[in-house]
Design an enzyme around this catalytic site. Sequence first.
Site, PDB file in Angstrom:
ATOM      1  N   LYS A 128      -6.799  -5.413 -15.470  1.00 62.76           N
ATOM      2  CA  LYS A 128      -7.358  -4.728 -14.013  1.00 62.76           C
ATOM      3  C   LYS A 128      -8.635  -3.924 -14.667  1.00 62.76           C
ATOM      4  O   LYS A 128      -9.079  -3.842 -15.749  1.00 62.76           O
ATOM      5  CB  LYS A 128      -6.424  -3.453 -14.178  1.00 62.76           C
ATOM      6  CG  LYS A 128      -6.243  -2.762 -12.916  1.00 62.76           C
ATOM      7  CD  LYS A 128      -5.312  -3.675 -12.163  1.00 62.76           C
ATOM      8  CE  LYS A 128      -5.182  -3.028 -10.379  1.00 62.76           C
ATOM      9  NZ  LYS A 128      -4.099  -3.882  -9.833  1.00 62.76           N
ATOM     10  N   GLY A 177       3.033   5.079   4.469  1.00 62.15           N
ATOM     11  CA  GLY A 177       1.595   4.416   4.521  1.00 62.15           C
ATOM     12  C   GLY A 177       1.743   3.418   5.744  1.00 62.15           C
ATOM     13  O   GLY A 177       2.577   2.957   6.229  1.00 62.15           O
ATOM     14  N   GLY A 190      -1.103   0.992   5.758  1.00 62.12           N
ATOM     15  CA  GLY A 190      -2.016   0.401   5.316  1.00 62.12           C
ATOM     16  C   GLY A 190      -1.874  -1.373   5.242  1.00 62.12           C
ATOM     17  O   GLY A 190      -0.961  -1.769   5.800  1.00 62.12           O
ATOM     18  N   ASN A 191      -2.346  -1.926   4.345  1.00 61.42           N
ATOM     19  CA  ASN A 191      -2.105  -3.434   4.300  1.00 61.42           C
ATOM     20  C   ASN A 191      -0.644  -3.568   3.965  1.00 61.42           C
ATOM     21  O   ASN A 191      -0.257  -4.531   4.589  1.00 61.42           O
ATOM     22  CB  ASN A 191      -3.096  -4.007   3.253  1.00 61.42           C
ATOM     23  CG  ASN A 191      -2.805  -5.368   2.914  1.00 61.42           C
ATOM     24  OD1 ASN A 191      -2.046  -5.677   2.323  1.00 61.42           O
ATOM     25  ND2 ASN A 191      -3.871  -6.398   3.580  1.00 61.42           N
TER      26      ASN A 191
HETATM   27  P1  NAD Z   1      -4.131   0.782   2.190  1.00 57.91           P
HETATM   28  O1  NAD Z   1      -5.484   1.670   1.279  1.00 57.91           O
HETATM   29  O2  NAD Z   1      -4.413  -0.364   2.924  1.00 57.91           O
HETATM   30  O3  NAD Z   1      -3.295   1.677   2.839  1.00 57.91           O
HETATM   31  C1  NAD Z   1      -2.738   2.794   2.014  1.00 57.91           C
HETATM   32  C2  NAD Z   1      -2.035   3.717   3.067  1.00 57.91           C
HETATM   33  O4  NAD Z   1      -1.495   4.931   2.612  1.00 57.91           O
HETATM   34  C3  NAD Z   1      -2.644   4.131   4.347  1.00 57.91           C
HETATM   35  O5  NAD Z   1      -2.070   4.207   5.630  1.00 57.91           O
HETATM   36  C4  NAD Z   1      -2.934   5.595   4.103  1.00 57.91           C
HETATM   37  O6  NAD Z   1      -3.380   6.444   5.207  1.00 57.91           O
HETATM   38  C5  NAD Z   1      -1.742   5.792   3.400  1.00 57.91           C
HETATM   39  N1  NAD Z   1      -1.686   7.334   2.798  1.00 57.91           N
HETATM   40  C6  NAD Z   1      -2.526   7.740   1.673  1.00 57.91           C
HETATM   41  N2  NAD Z   1      -2.166   8.865   1.279  1.00 57.91           N
HETATM   42  C7  NAD Z   1      -0.966   9.287   2.046  1.00 57.91           C
HETATM   43  C8  NAD Z   1      -0.036  10.526   2.134  1.00 57.91           C
HETATM   44  N3  NAD Z   1      -0.358  11.382   1.384  1.00 57.91           N
HETATM   45  N4  NAD Z   1       0.810  10.486   2.669  1.00 57.91           N
HETATM   46  C9  NAD Z   1       1.075   9.091   3.620  1.00 57.91           C
HETATM   47  N5  NAD Z   1       0.544   8.220   3.550  1.00 57.91           N
HETATM   48  C10 NAD Z   1      -0.665   8.165   2.953  1.00 57.91           C
HETATM   49  O7  NAD Z   1      -3.630   0.284   0.674  1.00 57.91           O
HETATM   50  P2  NAD Z   1      -2.561  -0.769   0.467  1.00 57.91           P
HETATM   51  O8  NAD Z   1      -3.522  -2.168   0.037  1.00 57.91           O
HETATM   52  O9  NAD Z   1      -1.624  -0.908   1.601  1.00 57.91           O
HETATM   53  O10 NAD Z   1      -1.764  -0.414  -0.798  1.00 57.91           O
HETATM   54  C11 NAD Z   1      -0.587   0.532  -0.717  1.00 57.91           C
HETATM   55  C12 NAD Z   1      -0.040   0.525  -2.314  1.00 57.91           C
HETATM   56  O11 NAD Z   1       0.339  -0.618  -2.571  1.00 57.91           O
HETATM   57  C13 NAD Z   1      -1.129   1.045  -3.432  1.00 57.91           C
HETATM   58  O12 NAD Z   1      -0.224   1.769  -4.314  1.00 57.91           O
HETATM   59  C14 NAD Z   1      -1.417  -0.365  -4.096  1.00 57.91           C
HETATM   60  O13 NAD Z   1      -1.777  -0.228  -5.496  1.00 57.91           O
HETATM   61  C15 NAD Z   1      -0.120  -1.129  -3.716  1.00 57.91           C
HETATM   62  N6  NAD Z   1      -0.471  -2.531  -3.978  1.00 57.91           N
HETATM   63  C16 NAD Z   1      -1.058  -3.139  -2.986  1.00 57.91           C
HETATM   64  C17 NAD Z   1      -1.220  -4.608  -3.060  1.00 57.91           C
HETATM   65  C18 NAD Z   1      -2.074  -5.300  -2.028  1.00 57.91           C
HETATM   66  O14 NAD Z   1      -2.253  -6.405  -2.055  1.00 57.91           O
HETATM   67  N7  NAD Z   1      -2.973  -4.648  -1.034  1.00 57.91           N
HETATM   68  C19 NAD Z   1      -0.664  -5.253  -4.002  1.00 57.91           C
HETATM   69  C20 NAD Z   1       0.064  -4.520  -4.997  1.00 57.91           C
HETATM   70  C21 NAD Z   1       0.118  -3.402  -4.878  1.00 57.91           C
END
Ligand code: NAD
Length: 426
Positions: free
Chosen positions: A104, A216, A218-219
């Site tokens: 990482k 959430g 997001g992605n």
């Molecule tokens: P992202 O930045 O696309 O989305 C994050 C989401 O969380 C957003 O909708 C944001 O509004 C919401 N959020 C933030 N603070 C919040 C709160 N206090 N209450 C409610 N919602 C809140 O991130 P992502 O890529 O979707 O990743 C989300 C999680 O998954 C993280 O823990 C990341 O480490 C993990 N993850 C992501 C991937 C990936 O491929 N993107 C892979 C493995 C793990």
Amino acid sequence: MQYNPFENAQAQFDKAARELGLDQGSRALLRRPMKEFHFTIPVKMDDGGTEVFQAFRIKHNDARGPAKGGIRFHPHETADTVRALAMWMTWKCAVVDVPLGGGKGGVICDPREMSPGEQERLCRGYVRQLYNQLGPNVDVPAPDMMTSSQHMIWMLDEYEVLMGGRYPGVVTGKPLALGGSLGRNGATGFGVVYCLRDLLRAEGIDIKATTASVQGFGNVAEHAARLYTELGGTVTAVSCWNQADRRAYTFRKKEGCHIAALAEIKDHFGSIDKTKARAMGYEVLPGDAWLCEEADILIPAALENQITPAVFGSISKRVRVICEAANGPVTPDCDPLALERGILLIPDFLCNAGGVTCSYLEQVQCNMNYFWSLEEVLEKLSSAMSKAFAAVYGLAGERGVLMRDAAYMIAIERVRDAVKMRGWVS
Ligand code: NAD
């Protein structure tokens, strides 16, 4: 209570190591990273000044293959967070059985406050400091928190300039036009639902009769919610952050959220427009309301440490399953509480392994210089996740342990075998 992610990761490892009766040498080797790089990156800023950023790249273990893991840009990045995430990457790659190790990276910076040019110089500077420790067969970064495919392409380009050749396998999460894989965008969220689908099937629960509440949008969360609803489930609540109000909101519709329509009214950071949502008939509730939602399934897909013993009691009696889509959303001290309530918890490094599995598929396609269709990628992803889930679920049943412990046991044994075969540990 403050949770130190590296201490959490080590506590989880120690528990599984005890359960496995792991030998002293492997225990000592695997409970900390093998290599750490802490370095500075001087960047010429647009105002003519120079700013010096603190950066990390941490390789937890590469016995099973090149280290793999994202690079995060965050103002509050810490070495301990990067250490924990590197360690979790080792277990994640091992549990889905892709031939990769765990790493990482991170930079203490706030890309929201930096121009595109400053971000490009930071990415190129990161690679200049580290290029002889990176490579398709050495260590392979990917996008992560606040880094995107554009950041990866700047890093790839700098690496190729320094090495004098084309090395598309040096990073993953690339755009399609430059060696990316179809399906990568939705892979983590889809992987979450492949695990959930298999769990419900194994428990004899019809997915069409279930409801879910998601933190959430997001992605990960959006793609998980999309596939879950496509399979017939009903999402009744979605929570996300609102930057303007500096607080989170939960958007609720008892008869079911329309995921594609909500996606139309969200911004790049996964924030849903609350005025438009209200007009579409959504109740707008406080940010933590998603947790108390009367649903069968909770999918925390936003942040770490969201479900702690302090809030565990507010989870509805109806909840049967928690899918840890985010990294570390449920603190380890909740495991006994989940067990007591009979809640089945799919652990994070299995649940969200779809992303790294697809990154591996991206590397394979780059190596062949031949790219699969979306259907082929998703088919391979689904079968890899199903195989990993079946092994974890089966071992948990056999040994009478939590799926988290079973996942750790499988992953640690695989890495232990690799370090022993290499002769690193007697
Ligand atoms: P992202 O930045 O696309 O989305 C994050 C989401 O969380 C957003 O909708 C944001 O509004 C919401 N959020 C933030 N603070 C919040 C709160 N206090 N209450 C409610 N919602 C809140 O991130 P992502 O890529 O979707 O990743 C989300 C999680 O998954 C993280 O823990 C990341 O480490 C993990 N993850 C992501 C991937 C990936 O491929 N993107 C892979 C493995 C793990």
